[in-house]
Motif scaffolding. Structure first.
Motif, PDB file in Angstrom:
ATOM      1  N   PHE A 380       0.853  -1.182   0.000  1.00  0.00           N
ATOM      2  CA  PHE A 380       0.000   0.000   0.000  1.00  0.00           C
ATOM      3  C   PHE A 380       0.884   1.225   0.000  1.00  0.00           C
ATOM      4  CE2 PHE A 380       0.522  -1.191   4.463  1.00  0.00           C
ATOM      5  CZ  PHE A 380       0.786   0.013   5.107  1.00  0.00           C
ATOM      6  N   ALA A 381       0.305   2.373  -0.293  1.00  0.00           N
ATOM      7  CA  ALA A 381       1.076   3.605  -0.441  1.00  0.00           C
ATOM      8  C   ALA A 381       0.949   4.548   0.746  1.00  0.00           C
ATOM      9  CB  ALA A 381       0.646   4.342  -1.719  1.00  0.00           C
ATOM     10  N   ALA A 382      -0.104   4.435   1.530  1.00  0.00           N
ATOM     11  CA  ALA A 382      -0.389   5.401   2.592  1.00  0.00           C
ATOM     12  C   ALA A 382       0.708   5.412   3.650  1.00  0.00           C
ATOM     13  CB  ALA A 382      -1.730   5.081   3.240  1.00  0.00           C
ATOM     14  N   ASP A 383       0.935   6.598   4.238  1.00  0.00           N
ATOM     15  CA  ASP A 383       1.889   6.733   5.328  1.00  0.00           C
ATOM     16  C   ASP A 383       1.148   7.075   6.616  1.00  0.00           C
ATOM     17  OD1 ASP A 383       1.208   9.428   5.145  1.00  0.00           O
ATOM     18  OD2 ASP A 383       3.077  10.010   4.168  1.00  0.00           O
ATOM     19  N   ALA A 384       1.904   7.338   7.680  1.00  0.00           N
ATOM     20  CA  ALA A 384       1.295   7.565   8.992  1.00  0.00           C
ATOM     21  C   ALA A 384       0.356   8.761   9.006  1.00  0.00           C
ATOM     22  CB  ALA A 384       2.392   7.745  10.039  1.00  0.00           C
ATOM     23  N   VAL A 385       0.680   9.794   8.266  1.00  0.00           N
ATOM     24  CA  VAL A 385      -0.183  10.974   8.224  1.00  0.00           C
ATOM     25  C   VAL A 385      -1.563  10.606   7.684  1.00  0.00           C
ATOM     26  CG1 VAL A 385      -0.496  13.249   7.186  1.00  0.00           C
ATOM     27  CG2 VAL A 385       1.755  12.547   8.007  1.00  0.00           C
ATOM     28  N   GLN A 386      -1.599   9.754   6.688  1.00  0.00           N
ATOM     29  CA  GLN A 386      -2.872   9.346   6.096  1.00  0.00           C
ATOM     30  C   GLN A 386      -3.567   8.267   6.908  1.00  0.00           C
ATOM     31  OE1 GLN A 386      -0.427   8.567   2.607  1.00  0.00           O
ATOM     32  NE2 GLN A 386      -1.912   9.668   1.354  1.00  0.00           N
ATOM     33  N   LEU A 387      -2.798   7.408   7.581  1.00  0.00           N
ATOM     34  CA  LEU A 387      -3.383   6.290   8.312  1.00  0.00           C
ATOM     35  C   LEU A 387      -3.935   6.695   9.676  1.00  0.00           C
ATOM     36  CD1 LEU A 387      -0.696   3.583   7.509  1.00  0.00           C
ATOM     37  CD2 LEU A 387      -3.031   3.673   6.614  1.00  0.00           C
ATOM     38  N   ALA A 388      -3.301   7.634  10.343  1.00  0.00           N
ATOM     39  CA  ALA A 388      -3.689   7.983  11.709  1.00  0.00           C
ATOM     40  C   ALA A 388      -5.172   8.314  11.858  1.00  0.00           C
ATOM     41  CB  ALA A 388      -2.823   9.137  12.217  1.00  0.00           C
ATOM     42  N   PRO A 389      -5.788   9.108  10.952  1.00  0.00           N
ATOM     43  CA  PRO A 389      -7.212   9.429  11.126  1.00  0.00           C
ATOM     44  C   PRO A 389      -8.148   8.234  10.958  1.00  0.00           C
ATOM     45  CG  PRO A 389      -6.121  10.978   9.626  1.00  0.00           C
ATOM     46  CD  PRO A 389      -5.198   9.831   9.820  1.00  0.00           C
ATOM     47  N   LEU A 390      -7.643   7.140  10.405  1.00  0.00           N
ATOM     48  CA  LEU A 390      -8.491   5.975  10.136  1.00  0.00           C
ATOM     49  C   LEU A 390      -8.663   5.086  11.358  1.00  0.00           C
ATOM     50  CD1 LEU A 390      -6.981   4.977   6.664  1.00  0.00           C
ATOM     51  CD2 LEU A 390      -9.003   6.402   7.107  1.00  0.00           C
ATOM     52  N   TYR A 391      -7.829   5.293  12.384  1.00  0.00           N
ATOM     53  CA  TYR A 391      -7.826   4.437  13.572  1.00  0.00           C
ATOM     54  C   TYR A 391      -7.999   5.311  14.812  1.00  0.00           C
ATOM     55  CZ  TYR A 391      -5.849   0.912  10.445  1.00  0.00           C
ATOM     56  OH  TYR A 391      -5.628   0.035   9.413  1.00  0.00           O
ATOM     57  N   PRO A 392      -9.157   5.272  15.463  1.00  0.00           N
ATOM     58  CA  PRO A 392      -9.394   6.137  16.625  1.00  0.00           C
ATOM     59  C   PRO A 392      -8.388   5.957  17.758  1.00  0.00           C
ATOM     60  CG  PRO A 392     -11.464   5.230  15.818  1.00  0.00           C
ATOM     61  CD  PRO A 392     -10.381   4.548  15.056  1.00  0.00           C
ATOM     62  N   ARG A 393      -7.755   4.782  17.856  1.00  0.00           N
ATOM     63  CA  ARG A 393      -6.792   4.533  18.934  1.00  0.00           C
ATOM     64  C   ARG A 393      -5.343   4.577  18.430  1.00  0.00           C
ATOM     65  NH1 ARG A 393      -9.266   2.245  23.468  1.00  0.00           N
ATOM     66  NH2 ARG A 393      -7.360   2.954  24.505  1.00  0.00           N
ATOM     67  N   PHE A 394      -5.109   5.221  17.299  1.00  0.00           N
ATOM     68  CA  PHE A 394      -3.770   5.267  16.709  1.00  0.00           C
ATOM     69  C   PHE A 394      -2.760   5.903  17.658  1.00  0.00           C
ATOM     70  CE2 PHE A 394      -0.618   6.277  13.357  1.00  0.00           C
ATOM     71  CZ  PHE A 394      -0.704   5.137  12.573  1.00  0.00           C
ATOM     72  N   ASP A 395      -3.101   7.057  18.228  1.00  0.00           N
ATOM     73  CA  ASP A 395      -2.187   7.718  19.154  1.00  0.00           C
ATOM     74  C   ASP A 395      -1.974   6.895  20.417  1.00  0.00           C
ATOM     75  OD1 ASP A 395      -1.667   9.852  17.493  1.00  0.00           O
ATOM     76  OD2 ASP A 395      -3.227  11.130  18.368  1.00  0.00           O
TER      77      ASP A 395
END
Length: 425
Positions: A380-395
């Motif tokens: 896949f091409a996405a990086d952390a900036v793009q992935l973080a909003p997709l997962y509510p518990r990312f942080d």
């Protein structure tokens, strides 16, 4: 010997060469602890079925292929403890002999338990969670070399199961099991898309597990594979939304040998020999494919499928086959199905990596309105900036990783790019 050394540094598909300085094969837990404690940077290596660099390290790799394969069934608790390096097909055969079952299997029974769980790998079924949802306990070697045991209900447990290798080296896993059951597998061809999309949830509820195979072109689904539990009380599927019942075993990829696939034609048999698509005795497409997969909420299923059909002229020339499956929501922080029932849009590509990688941003842009989450172990091409909003518990996951691994011993290029890329820690 040189050829063996080269092969030892390649993943299953042969599209990635591990850059770690060395690959170690500890034979005991104490060996593993010493290797982890003594390393500056280290990652665990499973069955090498990831198509990206998630399992690599700038330091050393520890392969779990010969470490403690013992299987310990607790009949009272209905659980099994097993080494993380054991392959699902091996565990499935052992459980079946003892009269037990897992709730589901992925397409390939060749994958290691630890690697599949860490990446939220899945089977199919509207009511079936991914493979990681069966986990009720983990034992992992932390950065210090100590062993940390966690069980379902412990603080942060839901953040540790789909761990991406960022928290430690998982060496033992405890899974929920159930009494064994039989499954029949029926295949239908040339299923009209319009009929399926008119009531997608009903179509994918037609069996315990439903897989739709397509090349995205035309008006029909090339094949639909229905895996039905014999004990469900439901009648055997004699039709499927206008498709034609197959009269011979089929492989989902044109021209491939059907004897590599699990038994079809409605012949009942153990779950361990039906829920996967392929037989453990064969290694399908080894080195001849690449894979990508995106997961979206089930409420977006029809729109996401339509988006891919629109892109068929761009997708099909690079494609061997696509598979559409469904799975249930869960509470695992970095699971592709965290708090949403979903569908998976899977792409098995021809071994044309530059062309595939050039197409991925276009696919991700088309699926962005549906908050598509990529499979962690595939291209896949996405990086952390793009992935973080997709997962509510990312942080929360990033904070957990920093707490368990403050020096970044388990960090690698993949984690830096996809998890920590927009974080100073």
């Amino acid at each position: 010997m040189i050829e063996e050394q080269v092969r030892d540094r390649l993943n299953w598909a042969g599209n990635y060469e591990y850059r770690a300085r060395t690959i170690e094969h500890p034979t005991s837990l104490s060996d593993l602890q010493r290797a982890v404690a003594g390393a500056t940077r280290v990652s665990a290596l499973g069955s090498r079925h990831s198509f990206n660099d998630i399992a690599d390290s700038p330091g050393i790799l520890v392969s779990l292929d010969v470490l403690d394969p013992a299987v310990d069934i607790d009949e009272a608790a209905l659980t099994v403890m097993v080494g993380a390096g054991v392959r699902y097909g091996v565990l499935a055969a052992h459980l079946q002999q003892r009269g037990y079952a897992l709730h589901n299997l992925a397409s390939l029974p060749h994958i290691s338990i630890g690697g599949a769980i860490a990446t939220a790998t899945h089977g199919s079924g509207n009511r079936n969670g991914n493979l990681a949802t069966a986990v009720v306990g983990l034992e992992l070697v932390t950065a210090s070399g100590d062993v940390l045991s966690v069980t379902k209900g412990d603080d942060d447990f839901d953040g540790m199961v789909v761990g991406l290798g960022a928290l430690g080296v998982v060496h033992r896993v405890t899974l929920r099991i159930e009494p064994t059951f039989d499954v029949r597998q029926d295949v239908f061809t040339d299923v009209p898309w319009d009929a399926v999309l008119a009531d997608y949830d009903a179509a994918t509820s037609s069996a315990y597990s439903v897989s739709l195979f397509t090349d995205w072109s035309g008006d029909t689904i090339v094949q639909a594979w229905l895996k039905s539990r014999v004990d469900s009380g439901s009648p055997a599927p004699s039709s499927f939304y206008g498709g034609t019942a197959a009269d011979r075993p089929l492989h989902m990829v044109p021209g491939m040998a059907a004897d590599h696939c699990t038994q079809q034609l409605g012949v009942p048999g153990p779950w361990s020999e039906r829920l996967a698509h392929f037989r453990l005795a064969f290694t399908p497409s080894n080195g001849d494919e690449l894979q990508t997969e995106y997961l979206v909420g089930r409420e977006h299923a029809v729109a996401a499928i339509d988006a891919m059909r629109t892109l068929a002229p761009r997708i099909s020339p690079l494609l061997q086959v696509s598979e559409v499956r469904s799975m249930a929501a869960d509470e695992l922080w970095l699971s592709s199905n965290y708090r949403r029932d979903g569908i998976a849009l899977h792409f098995t590509w021809k071994p044309m990596q530059p062309e595939v990688e050039a197409l991925l941003p276009e696919l991700e842009a088309a699926l962005a309105p549906f908050a598509a989450r990529p499979h962690w172990g595939k291209l896949f091409a996405a990086d952390a900036v793009q992935l973080a909003p997709l997962y509510p518990r990312f942080d929360d996951f990033r904070a957990l990783a920093r707490r368990l691994d403050p020096e970044g011993k388990f960090r690698n290029a993949f984690l830096d790019r996809t998890v920590f890329g927009d974080s100073a820690g």
